[in-house]
Design an enzyme around this catalytic site. Structure first.
Site: not given
Ligand code: ARG
Length: 467
Positions: A276, A282, A289
């Site tokens: 991130s 993260k 995805e």
């Protein structure tokens, strides 16, 4: 100069040319377009429309054009509205008056239909092969992780323990059906439309089977109107791709959910994740995805293209030029998703302890208890109710189910043992079930199917060497 400058005096308006040109995307077809022309020359030569010497000249020019396109030295002209125009224009520059004979008895309508079928044949081989690579990656992990249990889910609620290998192979079987579907579609792609001309064939004595033979097509068209307007195979491939994309989407979603801290069933390798820009802790499953997301686009290509086809009058209509971008993009996107997911699966660390802990949830053995009673003569409905009653008490009183089972006069200690690791031998033992007993047979069946799918793909017609 345009291909039709005999009839129309004024050139195209600039915005018209920009709007109608397909060159920005149909360059992709150059290789198959040159192949189609080489085949067409053979057909023309076969019936004496061009002499042997002229045919040799045309082939040499086509070969020169191909190498210019291959090495990037081909100079496109503003008037090249599509790849067919560009190739023919350049052949004519190189071969002069003989070059001007290339398009005899042919239209861009049968030409583009031929090109796209040739392209689609290659795409099927590429997509099918790549899907099988992913299937093999799943199977390899299944083999490596044999013996690991996790909860199997329905309604995303824990249902019964299943082996991780069973779970991974469930995805493999779906992908094998995708390969099967593509190979089925290949038969309908493998029909040569070359010789249909603009829409009605030609008055020249051309034999469509000659060109079809050069291109290794399995058969030739029966109806010229149908040959130039049929794009069923594009719709079919878009469906095959969309459905494969849906499968990858479901796999992607699973990796997303499994990699959450809440599940902890998988940790994706760094190479298939991102960090991130703001949150230092993260690790995001972007590949999974995106594989999940691409299905939307693939479904869109299918729906959009069918809408383009619907209501088109026979035969060729310029609308059909809209077949290429969805097909090219669908193939490219699917290949990207397959490769990314393959990497995810091949490198993932599966959270086998979290899986085992979750699978040890004794409520997952409830049906085994009911079946234990069934094996001793109790009707299943009664057994279900009896065990359900114990589960209700266990949940209400916060007591282990095992304890209640031990105390139950129909069940007792022997049945209670089914809830522990000792029960594993009995679980999902029926053919095709999720337990250990049938897993070996499944692995053999899966590998047999992979092998026959590979040979089916290897046997599909390909573009032959031209020179
Ligand atoms: N670029 C065109 C296509 O993709 C080629 C065929 C053009 N045919 C025609 N009659 N204008 O469909």
């Amino acid at each position: 100069v345009t291909l039709w400058s005999g009839r129309l005096e004024a050139g195209m308006a600039e915005e018209m040319a920009a709007f109608t040109s397909s060159l920005p995307f149909d360059r992709e077809l150059w290789r198959v377009d040159v192949a189609g022309s080489v085949a067409h020359v053979a057909g023309l030569e076969g019936v004496g429309v061009v002499t042997g010497v002229e045919a040799t000249t045309l082939r040499a020019a086509l070969r020169a054009v191909a190498s210019e396109l291959e090495d990037g030295t081909f100079a496109f002209e503003p008037t090249d509205e599509d790849i067919h125009t560009a190739v023919e224009r350049r052949v004519t520059e190189l071969a002069g008056a003989t070059g001007a004979k290339l398009h005899t008895g042919r239209s861009r309508n049968d030409q583009v239909a031929t090109d796209l079928r040739l392209w689609a044949r290659e795409a099927i081989v590429a997509v099918g092969g790549s899907l099988l690579d992913l299937v093999e990656a799943l199977d390899a992990r299944a083999e490596e992780l044999a013996g690991v249990w996790l909860p199997g889910y329905t309604h995303l609620q824990r249902a019964q323990p299943v082996l991780l290998s069973h779970h991974l192979r469930a995805h493999a079987w779906a992908l094998l059906r995708d390969v099967d579907r593509l190979c089925d579609a290949a038969g309908r792609v493998d029909v040569s439309p070359l010789g249909a001309g603009a829409l009605a064939g030609s008055s020249l004595p051309l034999d469509p089977t000659v060109a079809a033979g050069v291109l290794s097509f399995g058969s030739t068209f029966d109806n010229s109107l149908d040959a130039v307007s049929d794009r069923d195979y594009v719709g079919e491939l878009l469906f095959c791709i969309a459905l494969a994309g849906v499968h990858l989407s479901r796999m992607g979603e699973e990796l997303v959910v499994w990699s959450s801290t809440e599940f902890g069933f998988v940790e994706l390798d760094d190479r298939y994740t991102t960090g991130s820009s703001m949150l230092p802790q993260k690790k995001n499953p972007d590949a999974a995805e995106l594989a999940r997301a691409k299905a939307g686009r693939l479904i869109g290509h299918l729906a959009g293209f069918l809408a383009t086809l619907k209501g088109l009058p026979l035969s060729y209509n310029k609308d059909l030029q809209e077949d290429k971008e969805p097909l090219f993009d669908a193939v490219r996107q699917l290949l990207g998703s397959i490769a990314a997911l393959r990497g995810c699966y091949a490198t993932a660390r599966f959270g086998t302890e979290a899986m085992a802990d979750a699978a040890a949830d004794e409520l997952l053995g409830a049906v085994d208890l009911a079946e234990w009673l069934v094996a001793r003569g109790m009707p299943f409905r009664d057994a279900h109710r009896r065990v359900g009653g114990l589960v209700a008490i266990a949940l209400r009183d916060g007591r282990p189910l095992r304890e209640l089972v031990e105390l139950d006069d129909e069940l007792g200690a022997q049945a209670a043992a089914l809830l522990g690791p000792e029960g594993a031998a009995h679980r999902g033992s029926s053919p095709g079930g999720g337990g250990a007993a049938p897993s070996g047979a499944q692995a053999v069946a899966l590998r047999g199917t992979i092998t026959s799918a590979r040979s089916r793909i290897d046997a599909l017609p390909r573009l032959p060497a031209l020179w």
